[in-house]
Design an enzyme around this catalytic site. Structure first.
Site, PDB file in Angstrom:
ATOM      1  N   CYS A  25     -10.884  13.271   1.681  1.00  0.00           N
ATOM      2  CA  CYS A  25     -10.070  12.521   2.643  1.00  0.00           C
ATOM      3  C   CYS A  25     -10.416  12.895   4.075  1.00  0.00           C
ATOM      4  O   CYS A  25      -9.988  12.225   5.012  1.00  0.00           O
ATOM      5  CB  CYS A  25      -8.589  12.851   2.410  1.00  0.00           C
ATOM      6  SG  CYS A  25      -8.196  14.559   2.855  1.00  0.00           S
TER       7      CYS A  25
ATOM      8  N   ARG B  30      -2.951  19.492 -13.814  1.00  0.00           N
ATOM      9  CA  ARG B  30      -2.437  20.714 -13.201  1.00  0.00           C
ATOM     10  C   ARG B  30      -1.124  21.194 -13.839  1.00  0.00           C
ATOM     11  O   ARG B  30      -0.114  20.517 -13.788  1.00  0.00           O
ATOM     12  CB  ARG B  30      -2.215  20.443 -11.722  1.00  0.00           C
ATOM     13  CG  ARG B  30      -2.212  21.650 -10.837  1.00  0.00           C
ATOM     14  CD  ARG B  30      -2.146  21.170  -9.403  1.00  0.00           C
ATOM     15  NE  ARG B  30      -2.527  22.201  -8.456  1.00  0.00           N
ATOM     16  CZ  ARG B  30      -2.790  21.965  -7.175  1.00  0.00           C
ATOM     17  NH1 ARG B  30      -2.750  20.755  -6.688  1.00  0.00           N
ATOM     18  NH2 ARG B  30      -3.109  22.943  -6.362  1.00  0.00           N
TER      19      ARG B  30
ATOM     20  N   ALA C  26      -7.068  25.560 -16.036  1.00  0.00           N
ATOM     21  CA  ALA C  26      -6.016  26.544 -16.317  1.00  0.00           C
ATOM     22  C   ALA C  26      -5.890  27.599 -15.220  1.00  0.00           C
ATOM     23  O   ALA C  26      -5.409  28.708 -15.472  1.00  0.00           O
ATOM     24  CB  ALA C  26      -6.251  27.208 -17.679  1.00  0.00           C
TER      25      ALA C  26
ATOM     26  N   LEU D 135       0.439 -11.239  12.657  1.00  0.00           N
ATOM     27  CA  LEU D 135       1.729 -11.834  12.334  1.00  0.00           C
ATOM     28  C   LEU D 135       1.497 -13.141  11.580  1.00  0.00           C
ATOM     29  O   LEU D 135       2.173 -13.442  10.597  1.00  0.00           O
ATOM     30  CB  LEU D 135       2.482 -12.079  13.650  1.00  0.00           C
ATOM     31  CG  LEU D 135       3.958 -12.365  13.591  1.00  0.00           C
ATOM     32  CD1 LEU D 135       4.678 -11.318  12.788  1.00  0.00           C
ATOM     33  CD2 LEU D 135       4.534 -12.420  14.991  1.00  0.00           C
ATOM     34  N   GLY D 136       0.513 -13.911  12.060  1.00  0.00           N
ATOM     35  CA  GLY D 136       0.202 -15.181  11.398  1.00  0.00           C
ATOM     36  C   GLY D 136      -0.175 -14.962   9.947  1.00  0.00           C
ATOM     37  O   GLY D 136       0.253 -15.706   9.056  1.00  0.00           O
TER      38      GLY D 136
ATOM     39  N   GLU E 212      -2.271  26.340 -10.352  1.00  0.00           N
ATOM     40  CA  GLU E 212      -1.246  25.518 -10.990  1.00  0.00           C
ATOM     41  C   GLU E 212       0.199  25.959 -10.745  1.00  0.00           C
ATOM     42  O   GLU E 212       1.064  25.119 -10.477  1.00  0.00           O
ATOM     43  CB  GLU E 212      -1.492  25.496 -12.509  1.00  0.00           C
ATOM     44  CG  GLU E 212      -2.807  24.861 -12.871  1.00  0.00           C
ATOM     45  CD  GLU E 212      -3.126  25.053 -14.337  1.00  0.00           C
ATOM     46  OE1 GLU E 212      -3.164  24.063 -15.059  1.00  0.00           O
ATOM     47  OE2 GLU E 212      -3.327  26.212 -14.755  1.00  0.00           O
TER      48      GLU E 212
ATOM     49  N   LEU F 279      -1.486 -22.457  11.931  1.00  0.00           N
ATOM     50  CA  LEU F 279      -0.376 -21.817  12.636  1.00  0.00           C
ATOM     51  C   LEU F 279      -0.935 -21.282  13.953  1.00  0.00           C
ATOM     52  O   LEU F 279      -1.857 -20.466  13.952  1.00  0.00           O
ATOM     53  CB  LEU F 279       0.189 -20.681  11.778  1.00  0.00           C
ATOM     54  CG  LEU F 279       1.172 -19.738  12.441  1.00  0.00           C
ATOM     55  CD1 LEU F 279       2.407 -20.477  12.940  1.00  0.00           C
ATOM     56  CD2 LEU F 279       1.600 -18.641  11.461  1.00  0.00           C
TER      57      LEU F 279
ATOM     58  N   VAL G 122      -9.533 -16.224   8.247  1.00  0.00           N
ATOM     59  CA  VAL G 122      -9.456 -14.800   7.903  1.00  0.00           C
ATOM     60  C   VAL G 122      -9.188 -14.035   9.201  1.00  0.00           C
ATOM     61  O   VAL G 122      -9.994 -14.038  10.116  1.00  0.00           O
ATOM     62  CB  VAL G 122     -10.716 -14.315   7.140  1.00  0.00           C
ATOM     63  CG1 VAL G 122     -11.992 -14.606   7.886  1.00  0.00           C
ATOM     64  CG2 VAL G 122     -10.629 -12.831   6.822  1.00  0.00           C
TER      65      VAL G 122
HETATM   66  C1  LIG Z   1      -2.677  -1.190   2.708  1.00  0.00           C
HETATM   67  C2  LIG Z   1      -1.825  -2.370   3.034  1.00  0.00           C
HETATM   68  C3  LIG Z   1      -0.528  -2.151   3.433  1.00  0.00           C
HETATM   69  C4  LIG Z   1       0.297  -3.245   3.714  1.00  0.00           C
HETATM   70  N1  LIG Z   1       1.574  -2.988   4.089  1.00  0.00           N
HETATM   71  C5  LIG Z   1       2.397  -4.031   4.326  1.00  0.00           C
HETATM   72  C6  LIG Z   1       3.748  -3.793   4.691  1.00  0.00           C
HETATM   73  O1  LIG Z   1       4.178  -2.644   4.852  1.00  0.00           O
HETATM   74  N2  LIG Z   1       4.556  -4.865   4.860  1.00  0.00           N
HETATM   75  C7  LIG Z   1       4.101  -6.149   4.702  1.00  0.00           C
HETATM   76  O2  LIG Z   1       4.864  -7.085   4.886  1.00  0.00           O
HETATM   77  N3  LIG Z   1       2.812  -6.406   4.396  1.00  0.00           N
HETATM   78  C8  LIG Z   1       1.955  -5.381   4.185  1.00  0.00           C
HETATM   79  N4  LIG Z   1       0.664  -5.634   3.836  1.00  0.00           N
HETATM   80  C9  LIG Z   1       0.193  -7.012   3.710  1.00  0.00           C
HETATM   81  C10 LIG Z   1      -0.625  -7.531   4.923  1.00  0.00           C
HETATM   82  O3  LIG Z   1      -1.143  -6.494   5.669  1.00  0.00           O
HETATM   83  C11 LIG Z   1       0.179  -8.379   5.853  1.00  0.00           C
HETATM   84  O4  LIG Z   1       0.686  -9.498   5.180  1.00  0.00           O
HETATM   85  C12 LIG Z   1      -0.599  -8.833   7.086  1.00  0.00           C
HETATM   86  O5  LIG Z   1       0.290  -9.250   8.074  1.00  0.00           O
HETATM   87  C13 LIG Z   1      -1.589  -9.944   6.801  1.00  0.00           C
HETATM   88  O6  LIG Z   1      -2.286 -10.250   7.994  1.00  0.00           O
HETATM   89  P1  LIG Z   1      -3.831 -10.476   8.038  1.00  0.00           P
HETATM   90  O7  LIG Z   1      -4.173 -10.835   9.439  1.00  0.00           O
HETATM   91  O8  LIG Z   1      -4.565  -9.342   7.512  1.00  0.00           O
HETATM   92  O9  LIG Z   1      -3.992 -11.717   7.068  1.00  0.00           O
HETATM   93  P2  LIG Z   1      -5.290 -12.252   6.352  1.00  0.00           P
HETATM   94  O10 LIG Z   1      -5.547 -11.477   5.143  1.00  0.00           O
HETATM   95  O11 LIG Z   1      -6.411 -12.394   7.295  1.00  0.00           O
HETATM   96  O12 LIG Z   1      -4.768 -13.704   5.969  1.00  0.00           O
HETATM   97  C14 LIG Z   1      -3.687 -13.865   5.080  1.00  0.00           C
HETATM   98  C15 LIG Z   1      -3.461 -15.368   4.812  1.00  0.00           C
HETATM   99  O13 LIG Z   1      -2.975 -16.009   5.980  1.00  0.00           O
HETATM  100  C16 LIG Z   1      -3.811 -17.113   6.320  1.00  0.00           C
HETATM  101  N5  LIG Z   1      -3.801 -17.233   7.775  1.00  0.00           N
HETATM  102  C17 LIG Z   1      -4.004 -16.223   8.656  1.00  0.00           C
HETATM  103  N6  LIG Z   1      -3.860 -16.701   9.917  1.00  0.00           N
HETATM  104  C18 LIG Z   1      -3.563 -18.023   9.807  1.00  0.00           C
HETATM  105  C19 LIG Z   1      -3.301 -19.055  10.753  1.00  0.00           C
HETATM  106  N7  LIG Z   1      -3.305 -18.837  12.046  1.00  0.00           N
HETATM  107  N8  LIG Z   1      -3.016 -20.302  10.280  1.00  0.00           N
HETATM  108  C20 LIG Z   1      -3.027 -20.555   8.954  1.00  0.00           C
HETATM  109  N9  LIG Z   1      -3.281 -19.627   8.029  1.00  0.00           N
HETATM  110  C21 LIG Z   1      -3.543 -18.371   8.452  1.00  0.00           C
HETATM  111  C22 LIG Z   1      -5.139 -16.754   5.728  1.00  0.00           C
HETATM  112  O14 LIG Z   1      -5.954 -17.863   5.544  1.00  0.00           O
HETATM  113  C23 LIG Z   1      -4.729 -16.087   4.441  1.00  0.00           C
HETATM  114  O15 LIG Z   1      -4.431 -17.048   3.478  1.00  0.00           O
HETATM  115  C24 LIG Z   1      -0.198  -4.572   3.583  1.00  0.00           C
HETATM  116  C25 LIG Z   1      -1.521  -4.767   3.189  1.00  0.00           C
HETATM  117  C26 LIG Z   1      -2.325  -3.695   2.927  1.00  0.00           C
HETATM  118  C27 LIG Z   1      -3.748  -3.931   2.514  1.00  0.00           C
HETATM  119  S1  FES Z   2      -8.767  17.600   0.827  1.00  0.00           S
HETATM  120 FE1  FES Z   2      -7.612  15.810   1.088  1.00  0.00          FE
HETATM  121  S2  FES Z   2      -7.906  14.769  -0.766  1.00  0.00           S
HETATM  122 FE2  FES Z   2      -8.876  16.641  -1.126  1.00  0.00          FE
END
Ligand SMILES: Cc1cc2nc3c(=O)[nH]c(=O)nc-3n(C[C@H](O)[C@H](O)[C@H](O)COP(=O)(O)OP(=O)(O)OC[C@H]3O[C@@H](n4cnc5c(N)ncnc54)[C@H](O)[C@@H]3O)c2cc1C
Ligand code: FES
Ligand code: FES
Length: 1353
Positions: A121, A935, A1102, A368-369, A1285, A425, A278
């Site tokens: 990590c 462990r 162990a 947000l979108g 352990e 959006l 995306v």
């Molecule tokens: C490790 C991890 C942790 C997360 N934690 C949370 C969390 O705590 N809470 C939570 O709610 N979510 C969480 N998520 C989900 C995600 O991160 C959110 O939903 C995030 O806001 C998505 O945004 P993005 O820009 O990455 O979307 P993208 O993956 O880029 O797109 C998502 C979708 O929206 C569409 N889209 C994007 N922009 C537009 C636009 N302008 N118009 C039309 N369609 C559009 C895309 O085409 C796609 O279908 C997590 C995801 C991961 C991987």
């Molecule tokens: S030192 Fe962090 S996962 Fe091993």
């Protein structure tokens, strides 16, 4: 795609200051794959591939032209499309410093502060810290915490990482312990000790040395100098087309365009409505990787002005849909700081929520979108936006612009909303709050950092002018239906009513009607989720009432102190703690490393990304990569396997299955060969290996593996749970240990109690998934296997047997492991052997490196246990008889389930004496993946059941549990149920010390006082002791070998049979060699563990390896010293190099093997209860205090104190690291980590998104660890003891502190303080155990003909 436009199809960006130009980028390639495979920058690791672990963190830097400012942000390379980095500067761990040139301050600190163990990590953590420093050269601890929300570490327990970096923050005073200088630094150089005993012991047993608290000296750290940082590439600042270039990349399956205007975007959407925008790719990337989705056209909107702009208007703030969450945070914070509080209540609620949204790396790119458009039912933002009535602008070429309000009509179905495919959006407008609109959001989670809430709520209320009558109420919930939902009838019914307790009562009942949940609802936890909705509403009610009481004191009662606790918001408190250990004796030579906190031998390589793990090894020219084909059924006949489509994919070189092996060689297993390497006629669990696709690269192999078609026919019975196994009597040979006459014991007891407890399993979650490489030697059918295994000889044996060659033709090499914890002791066989089969057949090297979800599905983990107990005792609380039946869920093959159960039986007594015992273990055979070593090997499950029994006795007698514990606590001379006499039993000393160190008695009273004045937040404090036996039951395993080679330049190459998996074994072995050879540690090197250096080794398990290999190394080095003796005698003023040279010219062998077999043990026979199983025992004790939010079930650990007997520590830094890391792993086991299986045996929790290991936020706010002084152990090398352990078991103190807090909550509400709490004590279990008038309203979730979403296995 617009064809008229001139497009650029070369990707240009910078990596570590160097320009990279990449034509024809494959849009499916991630930045991580490019860095690792193309640039061979392997410091950036793949830990999960889903953005949840932070191992792949790198820094991206973008020039913000308008502001003439460079923005640095951490990102996860595993979810970043390579195509998205055009015009950015990317910095990886290799770019900031190296051991060859200069270490960066961040790298130096994490290494010297002992913040890395396995190191997997570490590069990701280094890069998160580095990014923070680039943005804030003197950050606060709070900012540090924020930047680490997306990083996980499974080894260290986080404390040393934070401690190491603390010196770079505004909270710089600490820097390790209390900051005093280490006295040993000032001590005059003494002389090397003489007069070793047979175990090399140099300590005087009666001598207690000084105490030290300095594990490293922060004074030696190079100061951080921001002016030395890599400059942002000037080329990326030049006013050119970086931010206005139209890019287009076309790959075999996917096209990617970066458009420059909204017009282009609308044109493209009109032509191809299915083309996907995306943005951050944090949803889309998951869909592609884990849901096997393919989006042929991707549109990058990152430089379209309309979707990236932020504007502040009269009515609120308008965000472009592609503005990242981090930028939203920044803007809203500014708004909150500059506007009247009442106007920004929505913003404040969003800010509070964003803190827990994903990790920092996710917030830096997620938009947000993207969140709105995903329309996930568990989105954290959507309920808030819905309650705030956010307004969206959407537009399309044909119909133009329209405004959409996020209300009850917005979400139209699971992941659907009313925005049409051809629409885009564009903006989101979040209004200011206008009137009295108190507003809350709450986020109950299993783990605070980086966790999507189980249920979340956005609630807003506005009142009629000068009144407490509701004008408008918005209640939106996530996690309660396939979409974000609004509680429509509740909102309607409550409008016009006064904000009083009657409204609250009516509201909770209405909410339950508004938000029904079927007993089989996806996500499970049905009763809990329902309880949460009304608990959150209750919190909201109170917080609004609190505000109204200030405005209308004559109408509304202020909150009582007890009520106030329901509305408290979690606040970050920087963790602190001390680490105390015994100093080395006065006079010990300054270069003699034994007993000193020497830095881990690989620490600097971990921190710079130079440490090589299997998947980092350079690729062989003709190497192939493999991907597994796994069973999707738990118990079924295989009717057919069809690999034709897979073989037709370009780049696929072969498919291997049972047909490629003679039947008798297809059977493997460490104890019984009862497991098929490749399933042949039937499958016995989901995740069983059926075949292996081998291809030119990993992505192709994985894609091909998905199209191998298997036809099944289900077989009955399908046994998933322990209860199923009991019904079917499905178990391997039960094991029993009896002492005395248990029935007579019960008869003579004044009281007898019985009970039952279930203890959940645990995923190892080593950060490095299983990775192995098989390389045919090219001659005689030999094979070289590079494996991330704890068991080199076992791997060699299995590969040789399956290939049908003698052992001398197979070599297994282990450089290091990125964590193992038992998970790589036997289960690696199921991968390293199949790839060897493929490599032998194709005569080409074959490598496999599992994805996290594959690893979790295939490799098993800690056994779930069911414990049924009966105890007889006197009215004084003295135990007279104990009967216990333990059932473990062993999965589909024996593997180590018998041995795990054996240790559970042996260690179940913990520290308690009882003359009459009858204990039976049933290792159950089920249709789950085979569970395996983890462990502490069954002991944590058995001991927590025992402690439950002890606490029940105390409850029954109305006695303090500590009194019961002390009355029955072992002392030296007591004899265990396996007839072993306890020698040098220090448990009482550990207990007394920890009680005093923790001010336990005083704090117990304070907890009581706290609980008497707090109704919804309760505290608990518990002290728990520990005994743990050390030794392999099988006598033959208690042996070890080593090889020492001294070269003519005086450097020493040391080899031994143990593997380095982060536990510091190599470091300790170098220390042992250094003391015996009397040379500095810097002259000794350990390269790898290899079966061609030290044969027939026992697996590293162990906790015994430093004991065993330490003695073997001591033995080998002693031989060398004996050979050098004449040259030392003839040249006493000479030095090591002189003596080595003289011996060489005198034709003396400078290489020696060492061997050790543990003396004085006889092995142990479980069937006859004869023999001595353990060489010695470890002891310890812990006190933990917790705070529980009774309305959500959330808990935090306020303080933990540990005193641990590790004998004379070989290396206090390593040992304290083991204590802290093991404790945190135990904390995960007993409180957070919950594996969920479907009734069909499918693992539903397959990655960090759903399976929550402890994060930075979960460490005790105060964590004090002290190694018992003056407790040398004559039975191991240099009087030391094992530490790997035992400390894990001390996390029982967290569990029982929680139980106590819950008992207090129940008592307050008029419920019995005696209740059952199974492990883990998750938020769900805690909330449902804190019964109150709200939970009373929840009807039991009764399944009619439906299946539950998950079952307790
Ligand atoms: C490790 C991890 C942790 C997360 N934690 C949370 C969390 O705590 N809470 C939570 O709610 N979510 C969480 N998520 C989900 C995600 O991160 C959110 O939903 C995030 O806001 C998505 O945004 P993005 O820009 O990455 O979307 P993208 O993956 O880029 O797109 C998502 C979708 O929206 C569409 N889209 C994007 N922009 C537009 C636009 N302008 N118009 C039309 N369609 C559009 C895309 O085409 C796609 O279908 C997590 C995801 C991961 C991987
Ligand atoms: S030192 Fe962090 S996962 Fe091993
Ligand atoms: S590998 Fe990227 S976050 Fe885990």
């Amino acid at each position: 795609m617009p064809t008229t436009m001139h497009s650029r199809n070369t990707l240009t960006f910078f990596v570590n200051g160097k320009k990279v130009e990449e034509p024809n980028v494959d849009p499916e390639m991630t930045l991580l794959t490019f860095l690792r495979e193309k640039l061979r920058l392997c410091g950036t690791k793949l830990g999960c591939g889903e953005g949840g672990c932070g191992s792949c963190t790198v820094m991206a830097s973008r020039y913000r032209r308008g502001r003439d400012h460079v923005k640095h942000y951490s990102i996860v390379a595993c979810l970043t499309p390579l195509a998205a980095v055009h015009g950015l500067a990317v910095t990886t761990v290799e770019g900031i410093g190296s051991t060859q040139t200069r270490l960066h301050a961040v790298q130096e600190r994490i290494a010297r502060a002992h913040g890395s163990q396995c190191g997997f990590c570490t590069p990701g953590i280094v890069m998160s810290m580095y990014t923070l420093l680039r943005n804030h050269p003197k950050p606060s601890m709070d900012q540090l915490d924020e930047y680490f929300t997306g990083n996980l570490c499974r080894c260290t327990g986080y404390r040393p990482i934070l401690e190491g970096f603390r010196g770079l923050t505004t909270d710089a005073s600490a820097g390790g312990g209390c900051g005093r200088k280490d006295c040993c630094k000032l001590r005059a150089q003494g002389c090397w000790e003489e007069g070793e005993t047979s175990n090399g012991d140099v300590s005087d047993v009666n001598q207690v040395n000084d105490i030290s608290h300095v594990l490293y000296d922060p004074e030696n750290f190079r100061p951080y100098d921001p002016s030395q940082e890599l400059i942002f590439p000037p080329e990326l600042k030049t006013p050119n087309e970086w931010e206005s270039q139209y890019l287009a990349f076309k790959g075999p399956r996917v096209s990617y365009v970066r458009l420059v205007s909204l017009e282009q975007l609308l044109d493209l959407k009109a032509q191809e409505p299915e083309a996907r925008i995306v943005a951050g790719n944090t949803e889309l990337g998951i869909d592609v990787k884990f849901k096997n989705k393919n989006y042929p056209v991707l549109i990058d909107p990152a430089i379209i002005p309309e979707v990236t702009a932020i504007s502040v208007t009269e009515t609120g703030v308008t965000f472009g849909s592609s503005v990242t969450l981090s930028d939203i945070e920044e803007t809203l914070r500014e708004q909150v700081n500059t506007h009247p509080e009442y106007r920004t209540r929505v913003f404040a609620a969003i800010l509070e929520m964003l803190r827990w949204f994903g990790g920092k790396q996710i917030r830096n790119v997620a938009t947000l979108g993207g969140n709105i458009m995903t329309s996930s039912p568990i989105s954290d933002l959507n309920p808030l936006l819905a309650a705030a009535e956010a307004r969206l602008t959407v537009t399309s070429k044909e119909k133009g612009e329209r405004e959409v309000v996020m209300d009850q009509n917005f979400f139209t179905g699971y992941r659907q909303n009313l925005i049409r495919p051809e629409e885009v959006l564009v903006t989101i407008h979040i209004p200011y709050t206008q009137q009295v609109s108190p507003y809350v959001s709450s986020l109950p989670s299993r783990r605070r950092d980086d966790d999507i809430a189980i249920v979340n709520a956005g609630m807003r209320v506005a009142f009629r002018p000068d009144s407490i009558a509701v004008e408008r109420l918005r209640l939106a919930f996530g996690g309660m239906a396939p979409t974000t939902v609004m509680a429509l009838s509740t909102m309607k019914e409550l409008e016009g009513r006064c904000w009083d307790s009657a409204l609250m009562e009516a509201g909770t009942s209405l909410l339950l009607q508004d938000l029904p949940l079927s007993a089989s609802a996806p996500g499970g936890m049905v009763e809990y989720r329902r309880a949460l909705t009304i608990s959150l509403f209750f919190k909201f009610y109170l917080s609004v009432r609190g505000r109204l009481s200030e405005q209308f004191p004559s109408l509304v009662h202020p909150l009582t102190k007890a009520e106030q606790t329901a509305t408290q918001v979690h606040r970050y408190i920087p963790p602190q703690g001390t680490q105390l250990f015994q100093s080395v004796p006065p006079g010990q030579h300054s270069l003699d490393p034994i007993g000193r906190p020497i830095t881990h031998a690989s620490a600097f390589k971990h921190a710079t990304g130079e440490a090589v793990y299997v998947d980092d090894m350079p690729r062989f020219e003709n190497e192939l990569q493999a991907a597994p084909v796994l069973s999707t059924r738990a118990h079924a006949k295989i009717l057919s396997i069809d690999e034709k489509e897979a073989l037709g994919i370009e780049g696929v070189e072969g498919f291997f299955c049972w047909k490629d092996l003679p039947e008798e060689r297809n059977k493997v297993g460490p104890i019984a060969a009862d497991e098929e390497l490749f399933a042949s006629k039937k499958v016995v669990c989901v995740g069983q290996l059926i075949g292996l696709v081998v291809a030119k690269d990993r992505a192709t192999a994985q894609r091909a593996a998905r199209v191998v078609r298997i036809q099944y026919e289900d077989i009955k019975p399908c046994i998933i749970t322990i209860q199923d196994a009991i019904k079917e009597q499905s178990w391997w040979t039960p094991l029993t240990i009896t002492k005395g006459d248990v029935e007579a014991g019960f008869r003579s007891s004044e009281h007898v109690l019985e009970g039952e407890m279930h203890v959940g399993g645990q995923e190892h979650f080593y950060l490095e998934t299983h990775a192995h490489l098989a390389v045919p030697k090219g001659e005689d059918g030999g094979m070289e296997v590079y494996s991330a295994t704890q068991n080199a000889a076992g791997t060699q044996r299995h590969v040789a047997a399956v290939l049908g060659v003698p052992l001398n033709l197979v070599t297994c090499r282990v450089k290091r492991l990125g964590g193992a914890f038992g998970g790589k002791e036997t289960r690696n066989i199921m991968l390293s052997v199949p790839i060897s089969v493929a490599a032998a057949a194709l005569k080409r090297p074959v490598r496999i490196s599992l994805d996290r979800d594959e690893d979790m599905q295939m490799t098993g983990g800690r056994h779930p246990f069911l414990g049924r107990w009966k105890i007889g005792f006197t009215k004084e609380g003295i135990f007279k008889a104990i009967k216990m039946d333990l059932y473990s869920n062993g999965g589909c093959s024996l593997d180590l389930s018998g041995a795990v159960m054996g240790y559970a039986l042996l260690n179940h007594d913990n520290v308690y004496r009882c003359e009459n015992r009858h204990i039976t273990g049933y290792p159950c055979k089920t249709n789950l993946p085979s569970n395996t070593a983890f462990r502490a090997f069954g002991s944590p499950q058995a001991i927590i059941v025992t402690e439950y029994m002890v606490s029940r006795v105390a409850e029954f007698l109305n006695m303090d549990p500590d009194e019961v514990r002390l009355k029955n606590m072992y002392v030296s001379g007591d004899v265990t149920h396996y007839k072993q006499t306890l020698e040098r039993c220090t448990v009482r000393r550990c207990w007394d010390e920890v009680v005093s160190q923790a001010d336990y008695h005083m704090r117990k009273e304070m907890v009581q006082q706290f609980n008497s004045s707090n109704k919804y937040t309760k505290r608990g404090i518990a002290a728990l002791p520990l005994k743990f036996g050390l030794g392999f039951i099988e006598l033959f395993l208690n042996q070890a070998g080593a090889l020492v080679m001294v070269y003519t330049d005086g450097s020493v190459l040391l080899s031994h049979g143990g593997t380095e998996m982060g536990q510091g074994l190599h470091t300790k072995m170098i220390q042992v060699a250094s003391r015996v050879l009397k040379i500095p540690v810097t002259r000794i090197y350990i390269d790898e563990t290899s079966t061609d250096k030290v044969p027939n080794t026992t697996s590293t398990a162990a906790s015994l390896s430093s004991d065993l290999y330490g003695m073997a190394v001591l033995n080998a080095c002693t031989t060398i010293m004996q050979r050098l003796e004449p040259y030392i005698a003839s040249n006493p003023k000479g030095e090591w190099d002189d003596w080595v040279t003289a011996a060489y010219f005198d034709r003396v062998s400078l290489s020696a093997t060492g061997f050790y077999k543990t003396p004085g043990i006889s092995g142990y026979n479980l069937e006859t209860n004869e023999g001595r199983p353990f060489n010695y025992f470890c002891f310890g004790a812990a006190v933990t205090e917790v705070e529980v939010d009774c309305l959500t079930g959330d808990h935090s650990v306020l303080r933990t104190d540990i005193v641990m007997d590790v004998g004379d520590s070989l290396n206090p830094a390593v040992d304290i690291g083991q204590v802290e890391g093991a404790f945190m792993q135990g904390l995960g086991l007993y409180t957070l980590e919950e594996l969920r299986y479907s009734p069909e045996g499918v693992l539903l929790t397959r990655g960090p998104g759903t399976y929550k290991i402890p994060g930075f936020q979960n460490i005790p706010r105060e964590f004090n660890v002290s190694l018992l002084r003056g407790a040398p152990n004559p039975r191991a090398v240099f009087s030391s003891k094992a530490t790997g352990e035992p400390p894990l078991l001390l996390a029982t103190s967290v569990f029982y502190a929680i139980k106590q807090a819950v008992a207090s909550a129940r008592a307050d509400q008029g419920f019995s303080p005696v209740f059952r709490l199974d492990s883990p004590a998750t938020a769900e279990r805690i909330r449902m155990a804190c019964q109150d008038s709200l939970t009373q309203k929840i009807e039991p979730a009764v399944l009619n003909n439906e299946k539950p979403w998950s079952v307790t296995v």
